[in-house]
Write a protein that holds these residues in place. Structure first.
Motif, PDB file in Angstrom:
ATOM      1  N   HIS A 104       0.818  -1.218   0.000  1.00 27.41           N
ATOM      2  CA  HIS A 104       0.000   0.000   0.000  1.00 27.41           C
ATOM      3  C   HIS A 104       0.849   1.265   0.000  1.00 27.41           C
ATOM      4  O   HIS A 104       0.325   2.360  -0.213  1.00 27.41           O
ATOM      5  CB  HIS A 104      -0.935   0.005   1.210  1.00 27.41           C
ATOM      6  N   LEU A 105       2.147   1.134   0.264  1.00 29.67           N
ATOM      7  CA  LEU A 105       3.050   2.282   0.221  1.00 29.67           C
ATOM      8  C   LEU A 105       3.896   2.287  -1.042  1.00 29.67           C
ATOM      9  O   LEU A 105       4.641   3.238  -1.285  1.00 29.67           O
ATOM     10  CB  LEU A 105       3.965   2.262   1.448  1.00 29.67           C
ATOM     11  N   ASP A 106       3.807   1.228  -1.815  1.00 32.50           N
ATOM     12  CA  ASP A 106       4.607   1.083  -3.031  1.00 32.50           C
ATOM     13  C   ASP A 106       3.826   1.647  -4.215  1.00 32.50           C
ATOM     14  O   ASP A 106       2.818   1.069  -4.626  1.00 32.50           O
ATOM     15  CB  ASP A 106       4.924  -0.395  -3.265  1.00 32.50           C
ATOM     16  N   PRO A 107       4.258   2.781  -4.761  1.00 36.62           N
ATOM     17  CA  PRO A 107       3.492   3.393  -5.854  1.00 36.62           C
ATOM     18  C   PRO A 107       3.455   2.530  -7.111  1.00 36.62           C
ATOM     19  O   PRO A 107       2.601   2.744  -7.971  1.00 36.62           O
ATOM     20  CB  PRO A 107       4.231   4.711  -6.113  1.00 36.62           C
ATOM     21  N   THR A 108       4.339   1.561  -7.237  1.00 39.99           N
ATOM     22  CA  THR A 108       4.366   0.717  -8.431  1.00 39.99           C
ATOM     23  C   THR A 108       3.542  -0.557  -8.258  1.00 39.99           C
ATOM     24  O   THR A 108       3.401  -1.335  -9.206  1.00 39.99           O
ATOM     25  CB  THR A 108       5.811   0.325  -8.779  1.00 39.99           C
ATOM     26  N   ALA A 109       3.000  -0.791  -7.041  1.00 37.78           N
ATOM     27  CA  ALA A 109       2.243  -2.028  -6.791  1.00 37.78           C
ATOM     28  C   ALA A 109       0.886  -1.958  -7.475  1.00 37.78           C
ATOM     29  O   ALA A 109       0.202  -0.929  -7.443  1.00 37.78           O
ATOM     30  CB  ALA A 109       2.064  -2.248  -5.297  1.00 37.78           C
ATOM     31  N   THR A 110       0.489  -3.062  -8.090  1.00 40.96           N
ATOM     32  CA  THR A 110      -0.840  -3.136  -8.709  1.00 40.96           C
ATOM     33  C   THR A 110      -1.766  -3.905  -7.777  1.00 40.96           C
ATOM     34  O   THR A 110      -1.420  -4.974  -7.278  1.00 40.96           O
ATOM     35  CB  THR A 110      -0.763  -3.850 -10.068  1.00 40.96           C
ATOM     36  N   ASP A 111      -2.939  -3.349  -7.520  1.00 41.39           N
ATOM     37  CA  ASP A 111      -3.962  -3.957  -6.667  1.00 41.39           C
ATOM     38  C   ASP A 111      -3.402  -4.403  -5.324  1.00 41.39           C
ATOM     39  O   ASP A 111      -3.431  -5.597  -4.977  1.00 41.39           O
ATOM     40  CB  ASP A 111      -4.593  -5.150  -7.384  1.00 41.39           C
ATOM     41  N   PRO A 112      -2.884  -3.471  -4.523  1.00 42.18           N
ATOM     42  CA  PRO A 112      -2.328  -3.856  -3.223  1.00 42.18           C
ATOM     43  C   PRO A 112      -3.346  -4.502  -2.295  1.00 42.18           C
ATOM     44  O   PRO A 112      -2.984  -5.310  -1.444  1.00 42.18           O
ATOM     45  CB  PRO A 112      -1.807  -2.535  -2.652  1.00 42.18           C
ATOM     46  N   ALA A 113      -4.638  -4.161  -2.469  1.00 43.95           N
ATOM     47  CA  ALA A 113      -5.663  -4.733  -1.602  1.00 43.95           C
ATOM     48  C   ALA A 113      -5.741  -6.252  -1.737  1.00 43.95           C
ATOM     49  O   ALA A 113      -6.149  -6.948  -0.800  1.00 43.95           O
ATOM     50  CB  ALA A 113      -7.023  -4.116  -1.905  1.00 43.95           C
ATOM     51  N   ALA A 114      -5.319  -6.764  -2.881  1.00 47.17           N
ATOM     52  CA  ALA A 114      -5.368  -8.215  -3.090  1.00 47.17           C
ATOM     53  C   ALA A 114      -4.358  -8.948  -2.221  1.00 47.17           C
ATOM     54  O   ALA A 114      -4.443 -10.174  -2.054  1.00 47.17           O
ATOM     55  CB  ALA A 114      -5.103  -8.538  -4.556  1.00 47.17           C
ATOM     56  N   ARG A 115      -3.403  -8.215  -1.633  1.00 46.29           N
ATOM     57  CA  ARG A 115      -2.362  -8.844  -0.816  1.00 46.29           C
ATOM     58  C   ARG A 115      -2.836  -9.136   0.609  1.00 46.29           C
ATOM     59  O   ARG A 115      -2.171  -9.867   1.338  1.00 46.29           O
ATOM     60  CB  ARG A 115      -1.129  -7.941  -0.763  1.00 46.29           C
ATOM     61  N   GLY A 116      -3.944  -8.521   1.040  1.00 47.12           N
ATOM     62  CA  GLY A 116      -4.424  -8.857   2.376  1.00 47.12           C
ATOM     63  C   GLY A 116      -5.008  -7.711   3.170  1.00 47.12           C
ATOM     64  O   GLY A 116      -5.865  -7.920   4.020  1.00 47.12           O
ATOM     65  N   PHE A 117      -4.574  -6.476   2.933  1.00 50.08           N
ATOM     66  CA  PHE A 117      -5.138  -5.309   3.622  1.00 50.08           C
ATOM     67  C   PHE A 117      -6.011  -4.540   2.645  1.00 50.08           C
ATOM     68  O   PHE A 117      -5.564  -4.171   1.562  1.00 50.08           O
ATOM     69  CB  PHE A 117      -4.026  -4.403   4.155  1.00 50.08           C
ATOM     70  N   ALA A 118      -7.225  -4.275   3.051  1.00 46.81           N
ATOM     71  CA  ALA A 118      -8.166  -3.625   2.131  1.00 46.81           C
ATOM     72  C   ALA A 118      -7.794  -2.181   1.844  1.00 46.81           C
ATOM     73  O   ALA A 118      -8.023  -1.686   0.742  1.00 46.81           O
ATOM     74  CB  ALA A 118      -9.582  -3.697   2.707  1.00 46.81           C
ATOM     75  N   THR A 119      -7.231  -1.480   2.837  1.00 45.57           N
ATOM     76  CA  THR A 119      -6.933  -0.058   2.670  1.00 45.57           C
ATOM     77  C   THR A 119      -5.532   0.260   3.192  1.00 45.57           C
ATOM     78  O   THR A 119      -4.946  -0.488   3.988  1.00 45.57           O
ATOM     79  CB  THR A 119      -7.934   0.816   3.446  1.00 45.57           C
ATOM     80  N   ARG A 120      -5.021   1.404   2.762  1.00 42.74           N
ATOM     81  CA  ARG A 120      -3.724   1.871   3.273  1.00 42.74           C
ATOM     82  C   ARG A 120      -3.800   2.107   4.772  1.00 42.74           C
ATOM     83  O   ARG A 120      -2.847   1.815   5.511  1.00 42.74           O
ATOM     84  CB  ARG A 120      -3.326   3.168   2.565  1.00 42.74           C
ATOM     85  N   GLU A 121      -4.934   2.646   5.242  1.00 41.20           N
ATOM     86  CA  GLU A 121      -5.071   2.927   6.669  1.00 41.20           C
ATOM     87  C   GLU A 121      -4.935   1.650   7.492  1.00 41.20           C
ATOM     88  O   GLU A 121      -4.284   1.642   8.545  1.00 41.20           O
ATOM     89  CB  GLU A 121      -6.436   3.587   6.950  1.00 41.20           C
ATOM     90  N   GLN A 122      -5.542   0.565   7.034  1.00 45.11           N
ATOM     91  CA  GLN A 122      -5.420  -0.704   7.744  1.00 45.11           C
ATOM     92  C   GLN A 122      -3.981  -1.203   7.729  1.00 45.11           C
ATOM     93  O   GLN A 122      -3.462  -1.701   8.740  1.00 45.11           O
ATOM     94  CB  GLN A 122      -6.343  -1.754   7.118  1.00 45.11           C
ATOM     95  N   ALA A 123      -3.319  -1.060   6.585  1.00 45.03           N
ATOM     96  CA  ALA A 123      -1.927  -1.505   6.467  1.00 45.03           C
ATOM     97  C   ALA A 123      -1.031  -0.708   7.411  1.00 45.03           C
ATOM     98  O   ALA A 123      -0.195  -1.278   8.130  1.00 45.03           O
ATOM     99  CB  ALA A 123      -1.449  -1.352   5.025  1.00 45.03           C
ATOM    100  N   LEU A 124      -1.190   0.612   7.426  1.00 45.07           N
ATOM    101  CA  LEU A 124      -0.368   1.447   8.297  1.00 45.07           C
ATOM    102  C   LEU A 124      -0.658   1.159   9.767  1.00 45.07           C
ATOM    103  O   LEU A 124       0.268   1.144  10.604  1.00 45.07           O
ATOM    104  CB  LEU A 124      -0.620   2.926   8.001  1.00 45.07           C
ATOM    105  N   ALA A 125      -1.920   0.926  10.099  1.00 44.27           N
ATOM    106  CA  ALA A 125      -2.264   0.627  11.495  1.00 44.27           C
ATOM    107  C   ALA A 125      -1.583  -0.662  11.953  1.00 44.27           C
ATOM    108  O   ALA A 125      -1.068  -0.744  13.077  1.00 44.27           O
ATOM    109  CB  ALA A 125      -3.782   0.510  11.648  1.00 44.27           C
ATOM    110  N   TRP A 126      -1.568  -1.670  11.077  1.00 50.10           N
ATOM    111  CA  TRP A 126      -0.897  -2.932  11.433  1.00 50.10           C
ATOM    112  C   TRP A 126       0.601  -2.712  11.610  1.00 50.10           C
ATOM    113  O   TRP A 126       1.208  -3.189  12.584  1.00 50.10           O
ATOM    114  CB  TRP A 126      -1.158  -3.993  10.375  1.00 50.10           C
ATOM    115  N   LEU A 127       1.216  -1.978  10.704  1.00 52.41           N
ATOM    116  CA  LEU A 127       2.651  -1.713  10.795  1.00 52.41           C
ATOM    117  C   LEU A 127       2.980  -0.892  12.044  1.00 52.41           C
ATOM    118  O   LEU A 127       3.974  -1.162  12.736  1.00 52.41           O
ATOM    119  CB  LEU A 127       3.136  -0.988   9.547  1.00 52.41           C
TER     120      LEU A 127
END
Length: 745
Positions: free
Chosen positions: A399-422
């Motif tokens: 979710h922080l990688d500007p080159t990633a395609t469909d980051p939500a498919a990796r497991g976190f639905a949103t950037r906010e959820q990804a950042l909260a976990w990190l």
């Protein structure tokens, strides 16, 4: 007089005038009781007769009052002492004219555990019931006991029952008054929520209370002993090693008392050498033994979970992580975790579904886990944990990688959820990386720091970034993985730049570029050269920076990395502006912004727009510069990047001042300084304050300009930016000359 039915016979008993304290067996309280004023007040609030009167006035009646307080907590945390202190204080205040009945049930010691029926026999004797009239069965004894207590209360002779060291709710139930007037305190290493009691869980002492306990205990042993107040730092360290646990502190004080030549600092070093858990023992009494008694009450499944939790090297554990460690499903593990928390062998964390251990408990659990390493499959649990941490960190990083395609498919639905976990798991992830290096899981020790790099930069956690990048670099060098070593060096260089260690950053990026050149990795060489150019700019080596970034842009264009090319152009434009080649800088930044927009990297597009605005202002095209900075502000707020928002505001203020929109410029610089202060960027805060002083000077608010300029100079001196400090001091001097303020000496 009271006449209960005992074994089918009517027997009239004459109540004793008062329960003797000697008969009740209430222990003496320690004069070294410290750090528990708030807890003592809370417990006394439950014992006061006014509490019962309040319930009656509210219409609930005395039978509805809470008459039992269950004091729970970790072994050695001081539950018994608190109960004894509260009981003695309540007696002094005259709240229990009938006296106190105290019994230690030894609920966690198999050799000394007392049955409630045995305890009732002693309490009935204290209440004046002769041995031949005491029923044989516990339930009958409880009925007589409660009848007598009710009669005492009816005659205004309330009794306090203290049931100490209770194992389960059932262990205490028969000892508790039910008349709503008499009161009980129950202490347990478990939380007894099924007891219909007011729950009061004790935590360890704070550092002040812990040091005070050490000092007071030694003073009691020898009034002339001043070792604790004479060595505040060593005493605080000793309290910390004791985990602020009262039992450990009492043992430490006893060991110091018998060795008058020992200092707190020396004793602390000694404990570190032997492990605190081993050193904190005095004869049969010891912290380890206290924990063992709690551990023995667990089921085999709970014992396994208690041990295996220590495989996670971080400070706390989520329910999900515990499930990974055990190989069980989360609901099953959560139930077992709640059992351990109820037994106060673990604690609930600062967020739901997170758990932690007291430091000394963790030492005990780790020792057990290492002893059971084979049967617990400790190595396999660690492998599962590292695999999950690495996979999940990668999913969040997408979710922080500007080159990633469909980051939500990796497991976190949103950037906010990804950042909260990190945010939550970073201490565990950092500890896991170090553990991986120590235990031979070298791929994880290299890869996990690389995966975390973007997040650490995003959150400006530069010290963590340096530490983890150095770990990855050293591990990669150990394994001969030159590619990974280059990547780690590249990340390390960026982090060093952010800490303003520019010379080291330059060397690090040069080393990274050399490795990539050696391995033939043109693409990564281009990235390293771009970062090298940024570091060179900070050292004002602008011509070298331009060459490095031109080479970087050419290589990244050659290797087809459109996004990387955009970032290199963005950095190149900044270097061109520094040597006042503004027209070239403007074109370069426009190209960079277009590429970054095309590749979907909104964050980097905003940075390119920010630098475009700087170049436009350099050409005195202030209206266009204002537009560029305002566009950047929108992106910063959209992406939640507070630090970049501060940069945009600072540069917007400069452009606004160029248009002589001074009041707007002042607000922009003030907001920028506040954001830099919030994000901990002292250097940028100093620059924003210097700019604020310049604009305040323009509107002849000289005193405010002086204050801002002086603060800027102090900050810039603090961060060792001599060039910017000199500019700030020159601005202060100019302001003094233009104002009526007295000259500085």
């Amino acid at each position: 007089m009271v006449g209960p039915a005992i074994l089918g016979r009517d027997i009239t008993l004459v109540l004793p005038p008062q329960i003797s304290l000697a008969t009740s067996g209430l222990p003496a309280g320690t004069p070294a009781f410290t750090g528990r004023r708030r807890d003592l007040d809370r417990l006394l609030d439950c014992l006061t007769p006014n509490a019962l009167a309040t319930h009656t006035q509210m219409g609930t009646g005395p039978a509805q009052a809470v008459v039992v307080t269950a004091v729970g907590g970790l072994a050695g945390v001081g539950k018994t002492e608190l109960a004894v202190q509260a009981a003695r204080e309540a007696l002094r205040r005259g709240w229990f004219p009938g006296g106190v009945l105290f019994a230690d049930l030894f609920g966690y010691d198999n050799d000394r555990r007392r049955d409630p029926g045995q305890v009732l026999e002693g309490m009935l004797g204290a209440l004046g019931v002769s041995g031949e009239h005491i029923p044989a069965h516990a339930q009958d004894r409880a009925r007589v006991f409660r009848s007598i207590l009710a009669e005492f209360a009816a005659r205004d002779r309330r009794v306090l029952v203290v049931a100490d060291n209770v194992n389960t709710p059932q262990h205490a139930e028969l000892l508790l008054p039910t008349d709503g007037l008499n009161t009980a305190i129950v202490t347990s290493r478990h939380t007894l929520a099924m007891l219909n009691a007011r729950l009061l869980d004790l935590d360890v002492l704070d550092v002040e209370g812990a040091v005070a306990m050490l000092a007071e205990t030694l003073r009691i042993a020898d009034p002339a002993d001043t070792r604790i107040p004479a060595d505040p730092a060593g005493s605080a360290d000793l309290a910390k090693v004791c985990g602020y646990l009262p039992l450990a502190l009492r043992i430490a004080a006893a060991l110091l008392a018998e060795d008058p030549d020992h200092t707190p600092a020396a004793f602390t070093r000694e404990l570190h050498q032997v492990q605190p858990l081993e050193g904190l023992a005095y004869g049969r009494d010891g912290v380890r033994r206290a924990f063992e008694l709690s551990y023995r009450t667990l089921t085999s499944r709970q014992q396994h979970l208690f041990r295996i939790l220590t495989v996670n090297p971080g400070p706390d554990t989520s329910t999900t992580t515990a499930a990974v460690l055990t190989g069980q499903n989360p609901p099953t593990v959560r139930s077992a975790l709640k059992d351990l928390a109820r037994a106060h062998l673990i604690e609930r964390g600062t967020a739901p579904n997170r758990w932690r251990m007291h430091d000394l408990v963790r030492q005990y659990a780790t020792t057990l886990s290492e002893q059971h390493a084979d049967t617990d499959h400790r190595d396999q649990a660690l492998q599962r944990l590292l695999t999950v941490y690495l996979h999940t960190a990668g999913a969040a990083d997408a979710h922080l990688d500007p080159t990633a395609t469909d980051p939500a498919a990796r497991g976190f639905a949103t950037r906010e959820q990804a950042l909260a976990w990190l945010d939550t798991e970073l201490p565990n992830l950092s500890a896991a990386a170090h553990t991986a290096a120590e235990t031979g899981h070298l791929h994880t020790a290299i890869t996990l720091p690389l995966v975390l790099a973007r997040f650490l930069g995003w959150r400006r956690l530069f010290n963590d970034w340096i530490t983890l990048s150095a770990l990855a670099r050293d591990t990669a060098a150990r394994t001969g993985d030159r590619t990974a070593e280059g990547m780690a060096l590249n990340n390390l260089g960026i982090a060093l730049q952010q800490m303003r260690q520019f010379e080291e950053a330059i060397t690090t990026h040069q080393d990274a570029a050399a490795i990539y050149r050696e391995t033939g990795d043109r693409h990564s060489e281009g990235q390293a050269l771009n970062n090298l150019g940024i570091a060179l700019q900070q050292m004002r080596r602008f011509e070298e920076a331009i060459t490095a970034q031109q080479d970087a842009a050419a290589i990244l264009r050659e290797t087809g990395d459109r996004h990387g090319e955009g970032q290199a152009l963005h950095s190149l434009g900044s270097a061109l502006a520094k040597v006042r080649r503004f027209e070239e800088a403007i074109t370069t930044h426009q190209d960079a912004a277009a590429i970054l927009r095309e590749t979907g990297d909104r964050h980097s597009e905003g940075q390119a727009l920010n630098n475009l605005g700087i170049a436009l202002a350099g050409e005195r095209r202030f209206e266009e510069a204002i537009t560029a900075h305002q566009q950047d502000l929108v992106i910063c707020r959209e992406t939640g990047d507070r630090h970049s928002e501060g940069q945009a505001l600072n540069n917007l203020g400069i452009a606004l001042a160029g248009e002589r929109r001074f009041e707007e410029a002042i607000t922009a610089h003030q907001d920028a300084a506040a954001i830099y202060r919030e994000t901990g960027d002292r250097h940028s805060e100093g620059q924003a304050l210097n700019n604020l002083g310049i604009v305040l000077f323009e509107v002849r608010r000289f005193q405010e300009a002086l204050a801002a300029g002086r603060e800027a100079a102090e900050i810039l001196a603090e961060v060792h930016d001599e060039h910017s400090e000199a500019i700030a001091r020159q601005n202060v001097k100019a302001t003094l000359s233009a104002s009526t303020a007295p000259k500085e000496q």
